[in-house]
Every structure is written in structure tokens, then in C-alpha cells.
Design an enzyme around this catalytic site. Structure first.
Site, mmCIF file in Angstrom:
data_model
loop_
_atom_site.group_PDB
_atom_site.id
_atom_site.type_symbol
_atom_site.label_atom_id
_atom_site.label_comp_id
_atom_site.label_asym_id
_atom_site.label_seq_id
_atom_site.Cartn_x
_atom_site.Cartn_y
_atom_site.Cartn_z
ATOM 1 N N ARG A 169 0.887 -1.160 0.047
ATOM 2 C CA ARG A 169 -0.203 0.111 0.123
ATOM 3 C C ARG A 169 0.855 1.174 -0.051
ATOM 4 O O ARG A 169 1.723 1.197 0.720
ATOM 5 C CB ARG A 169 -0.756 -0.056 1.227
ATOM 6 C CG ARG A 169 -2.021 -1.054 1.202
ATOM 7 C CD ARG A 169 -3.112 -0.636 0.239
ATOM 8 N NE ARG A 169 -4.218 -1.763 0.122
ATOM 9 C CZ ARG A 169 -4.371 -2.638 -0.727
ATOM 10 N NH1 ARG A 169 -3.428 -3.082 -1.301
ATOM 11 N NH2 ARG A 169 -5.556 -3.411 -0.612
ATOM 12 N N HIS A 206 -1.401 -0.627 -9.895
ATOM 13 C CA HIS A 206 -1.895 -1.373 -8.923
ATOM 14 C C HIS A 206 -2.337 -3.004 -9.816
ATOM 15 O O HIS A 206 -3.461 -3.218 -9.575
ATOM 16 C CB HIS A 206 -3.059 -0.995 -8.290
ATOM 17 C CG HIS A 206 -3.469 -1.496 -6.853
ATOM 18 N ND1 HIS A 206 -3.926 -1.064 -5.778
ATOM 19 C CD2 HIS A 206 -3.266 -3.017 -6.511
ATOM 20 C CE1 HIS A 206 -4.132 -1.714 -4.857
ATOM 21 N NE2 HIS A 206 -3.893 -2.896 -5.387
HETATM 22 P P1 NDP Z 1 -0.666 -11.241 6.035
HETATM 23 O O1 NDP Z 1 -1.643 -10.750 7.022
HETATM 24 O O2 NDP Z 1 -0.842 -12.530 5.683
HETATM 25 O O3 NDP Z 1 0.804 -10.970 6.308
HETATM 26 C C1 NDP Z 1 1.259 -9.691 6.839
HETATM 27 C C2 NDP Z 1 2.712 -9.717 7.204
HETATM 28 O O4 NDP Z 1 2.988 -8.386 7.646
HETATM 29 C C3 NDP Z 1 2.781 -10.840 8.494
HETATM 30 O O5 NDP Z 1 4.171 -11.305 8.326
HETATM 31 C C4 NDP Z 1 3.044 -9.527 9.505
HETATM 32 O O6 NDP Z 1 3.601 -10.032 10.568
HETATM 33 C C5 NDP Z 1 3.665 -8.600 9.027
HETATM 34 N N1 NDP Z 1 3.436 -7.153 9.922
HETATM 35 C C6 NDP Z 1 2.194 -6.553 9.830
HETATM 36 N N2 NDP Z 1 2.436 -5.647 10.879
HETATM 37 C C7 NDP Z 1 3.658 -5.505 11.072
HETATM 38 C C8 NDP Z 1 4.347 -4.626 11.918
HETATM 39 N N3 NDP Z 1 3.984 -3.564 12.423
HETATM 40 N N4 NDP Z 1 5.774 -4.939 11.847
HETATM 41 C C9 NDP Z 1 6.301 -5.871 11.190
HETATM 42 N N5 NDP Z 1 5.530 -6.921 10.369
HETATM 43 C C10 NDP Z 1 4.440 -6.707 10.360
HETATM 44 O O7 NDP Z 1 -1.092 -10.249 4.672
HETATM 45 P P2 NDP Z 1 -0.729 -10.743 3.155
HETATM 46 O O8 NDP Z 1 0.434 -11.085 2.790
HETATM 47 O O9 NDP Z 1 -2.137 -11.725 2.697
HETATM 48 O O10 NDP Z 1 -0.831 -9.328 2.421
HETATM 49 C C11 NDP Z 1 -0.234 -8.108 2.723
HETATM 50 C C12 NDP Z 1 -0.611 -6.998 2.007
HETATM 51 O O11 NDP Z 1 -0.450 -7.025 0.558
HETATM 52 C C13 NDP Z 1 -2.247 -6.865 2.147
HETATM 53 O O12 NDP Z 1 -2.406 -6.157 3.398
HETATM 54 C C14 NDP Z 1 -2.493 -6.015 0.976
HETATM 55 O O13 NDP Z 1 -2.504 -4.222 1.325
HETATM 56 C C15 NDP Z 1 -1.255 -6.283 -0.046
HETATM 57 N N6 NDP Z 1 -1.884 -6.630 -1.258
HETATM 58 C C16 NDP Z 1 -1.524 -5.801 -2.496
HETATM 59 C C17 NDP Z 1 -2.100 -6.461 -3.722
HETATM 60 C C18 NDP Z 1 -1.868 -5.818 -5.038
HETATM 61 O O14 NDP Z 1 -2.268 -6.106 -6.080
HETATM 62 N N7 NDP Z 1 -0.762 -4.733 -5.168
HETATM 63 C C19 NDP Z 1 -2.854 -7.770 -3.685
HETATM 64 C C20 NDP Z 1 -3.016 -8.288 -2.660
HETATM 65 C C21 NDP Z 1 -2.669 -7.693 -1.390
HETATM 66 P P3 NDP Z 1 3.177 -11.364 11.727
HETATM 67 O O15 NDP Z 1 3.562 -12.564 10.679
HETATM 68 O O16 NDP Z 1 4.224 -11.367 12.776
HETATM 69 O O17 NDP Z 1 1.729 -11.265 11.942
#
Ligand code: NDP
Length: 319
Positions: free
Chosen positions: A234, A282
Site C-alpha cells: 500500500r 496496481h
Molecule cells: P498477511 O496478514 O498474511 O501478512 C502480513 C505480514 O506483515 C505478516 O508477516 C505480519 O507479521 C507483517 N506485519 C504486519 N504488521 C507489522 C508490523 N507492524 N511490523 C512488522 N511486520 C508486520 O498479509 P498478506 O501477505 O496476505 O498481504 C499483505 C498486503 O499485501 C495486504 O494487506 C495488501 O495491502 C497487499 N496486497 C496488495 C496487492 C496488490 O495487487 N498490490 C494484492 C493483494 C494484497 P506477523 O507474521 O508477525 O503477523
């Protein structure tokens, strides 16, 4: 009301155009013919009161408020930061899309654009425009350190694809995690350690209160000179002014940006014409309607049979 009755309709709520809404409803209806899935706007007051489940794709929050007995919001998008902001104070359960097809598509995009940076394609495109014949020294993928911000559903799949292509892969998450062949880091101290060992930084974090503006001037300065960046998560996770300053100064070599604070990216926005930026609309990982509908259908069937809601978003944590 305790559980859904088979006849209660399911509202589909989206701000998309009529044709896209119809395509979603057709795909969802095909995946669960036993259900009645209707656009929210077509439901009368009685039907709205019966709705316990809404399937949403970027919904208008005002539409969700029209369903007084709503229990569960199932998004067909993976990123749900707007829903988290809208539903934060409610008792609603929230499910976001976790789809292996989406993860595979994102992993392909991460690999493709990592290779684009690894093999210096922006530089060779520029040299061709200048009729300039000069080869860069070859760097093995094993010598290129690719660091993933986020090791969730998408980050893990991307890590596996990068490993397969022989890159040296780092990964950062909030809690401590292990992933095969990946050097993992967590928490603020872990982020600083990882950034110092990064040639290509790939952002796959959710947008939350903690991650908004996370990659700021101080964090960009922790990257080795000439590091490169890919943002597929994002826009607001990366501080826009700090990013421009780092690119202008040549501290960052190139950025591939698929996501922006305002989309579509306005015509006058600086990334369009910056020589060290590749702008994408995107497009890194679009949702597949068929596989997403099958996942939503399986979750709704489970609820019909057992009452269990497959909620996977913690509204307080923000993802
Ligand atoms: P998940 O919820 O499966 O994974 C999120 C990861 O980010 C986890 O490893 C989590 O840590 C980590 N995380 C979250 N907050 C923090 C923080 N404050 N500090 C450190 N690490 C953090 O999400 P997804 O992998 O499914 O998706 C990620 C993002 O990708 C979505 O939220 C979306 O915005 C974006 N996206 C973009 C697309 C595009 O076309 N450009 C398509 C689909 C998604 P932990 O493992 O410890 O929980």
C-alpha cells in the site's frame, strides 16, 4: 438470531461499477448455488434485516450500516485497511481473502520485478535511448540480497519464488517467524538489521496504524547506497517525500511502485516522470474471481453447517 437460515439472503456490497458487481455476483452464485446473493441496493428493509453475512469488495460503509443484524463481513480483497477503519468500533467479524492463487500471482510479480532490478533493465532501457553501448558487471542472484517486509501469506510465497531463483532472501515480520532458506528478522531492531543487509527491498506489509509511514527517511537511510525498492503493498507505508528525496539524491537507485496513496495516480504526481521510478497501475496481484468465490463459498458453507465464522482479521491489531 442465532445462525443463518438457508433462505436469508447474502448482501454483496461494493462501490464498483454495475458490470463488475454483476461479474462478482455471477461468480459467487456459481460457487454457492444454494445461496441467494443480491446487490445490497436491491434488498428491501425486511431482507436487509435478515442479512447476517455481507460479501464485500471495497464497500461503502454506509451500506453495511443498513443491515442491523449483520454478523460477518467477508471481503474478496486481501487488503482490508479501509474496512478495519470503518468497522473498528463494532462487534462484526471480518474475513479477508487468503487465496493460494493470489499468493502465487504476487510471488510471480515479486520475482519478475526483482529480476527487472537485478538485471538492471531500467539502466539498459535508458542506455538504449541514449544509443550508449556499455555492459554492467554481472552479479549472481546469490549475491543479491532481497528483503521482504512482511512474511505473511504473500511474503512467504514471494520468499519461496525468490529462493527458487537463487536470491539471498531476508524476511521481516511483527512476531518471530521461520521460513525455509530465509534469514528472518522481527520487531524494530530486526528491521534496522535487515535494512542494512538489503539490495532490493520488497514491501508486502498490510497498511495499519503501525506500518503507515514506516519506511521513512531514517529507515531509507539504513539501506546500503544504491539499494532498490519494490512496493506492492500500500502506498502510505512508504513516506512519499522521503522516497522522492532518496531517489533524487541517488541514495536509492530505482523504485518500482504499484500502489499509491491516491489511485489512480494523478497525472501531475512526481513518480510518473521520475527517471528512477517505474509506475505500475496496481496490477501486481489481481484477485481471481473464480478461486476467490470458491474460498468464500467454502467459508460460508462451513458457517451454515457449524456456525463457525472463518474470521481472520484482528480489528484491534489492524490486519
Ligand atoms: P498477511 O496478514 O498474511 O501478512 C502480513 C505480514 O506483515 C505478516 O508477516 C505480519 O507479521 C507483517 N506485519 C504486519 N504488521 C507489522 C508490523 N507492524 N511490523 C512488522 N511486520 C508486520 O498479509 P498478506 O501477505 O496476505 O498481504 C499483505 C498486503 O499485501 C495486504 O494487506 C495488501 O495491502 C497487499 N496486497 C496488495 C496487492 C496488490 O495487487 N498490490 C494484492 C493483494 C494484497 P506477523 O507474521 O508477525 O503477523
Amino acid at each position: 438470531m442465532s445462525a443463518l437460515t438457508p433462505i436469508s439472503p447474502i448482501a454483496f456490497v461494493s462501490q464498483a461499477g454495475a458490470s463488475e458487481v454483476q461479474q462478482w455476483i455471477s461468480a459467487l452464485q456459481a460457487a454457492m448455488p444454494e445461496e441467494r446473493i443480491l446487490p445490497c441496493e436491491q434488498l428491501d428493509a425486511d431482507q436487509l434485516a435478515q442479512c447476517r453475512v455481507a460479501i464485500v469488495a471495497n464497500p461503502d460503509p454506509a451500506q453495511l450500516k443498513r443491515m442491523p443484524n449483520l454478523l460477518w463481513v467477508h471481503s474478496v480483497w486481501a487488503g482490508v485497511e479501509r474496512l478495519v477503519a470503518d468497522l473498528g468500533q463494532s462487534d462484526l467479524q471480518l474475513t479477508r481473502l487468503v487465496d493460494p492463487r493470489l499468493a502465487a500471482t504476487m510471488a510471480e510479480a515479486v520475482l519478475a520485478w526483482t529480476l527487472y532490478l537485478h538485471r538492471d533493465m531500467p539502466l539498459y532501457a535508458r542506455r538504449q535511448r541514449e544509443h550508449h553501448w556499455e555492459a554492467q558487471p554481472y552479479v549472481l542472484p546469490e549475491q543479491r540480497r532481497v528483503s521482504l517486509l512482511g512474511l505473511g501469506a504473500l511474503g512467504e510465497a514471494a520468499a519461496a519464488a525468490l529462493r527458487q531463483a537463487r536470491f539471498a532472501v531476508n524476511g521481516w515480520s511483527r512476531s518471530a517467524r521461520e521460513a525455509e532458506g530465509v534469514q528472518t528478522f522481527h520487531g524494530p531492531a530486526g528491521l534496522a538489521q535487515m535494512l542494512a543487509q538489503t539490495d532490493i527491498l520488497v514491501c508486502l506489509l498490510p497498511l495499519t496504524a503501525e506500518t503507515r509511514g514506516l519506511i521513512d527517511a531514517a529507515h531509507l537511510a539504513m539501506l546500503p547506497p544504491q539499494a532498490q525498492l519494490i512496493n506492492f503493498a500500500r502506498g502510505p507505508i512508504i513516506d512519499d517525500a522521503a522516497l522522492k528525496a532518496a531517489l533524487d539524491a541517488g541514495q536509492l537507485r530505482h523504485a518500482v511502485l504499484d500502489v499509491f496513496a491516491v489511485e489512480p495516480l494523478p497525472p501531475a504526481a512526481w513518480p510518473w516522470s521520475h527517471p528512477a521510478v517505474t509506475v505500475l497501475p496496481h496490477c501486481s496481484a489481481p484477485t481471481d474471481r473464480q478461486t476467490a468465490s470458491a474460498i468464500v463459498a467454502a467459508n460460508i458453507r462451513r458457517y451454515r453447517h457449524s456456525g463457525e465464522i472463518a474470521a481472520n482479521v484482528d480489528l484491534r491489531r489492524g490486519y
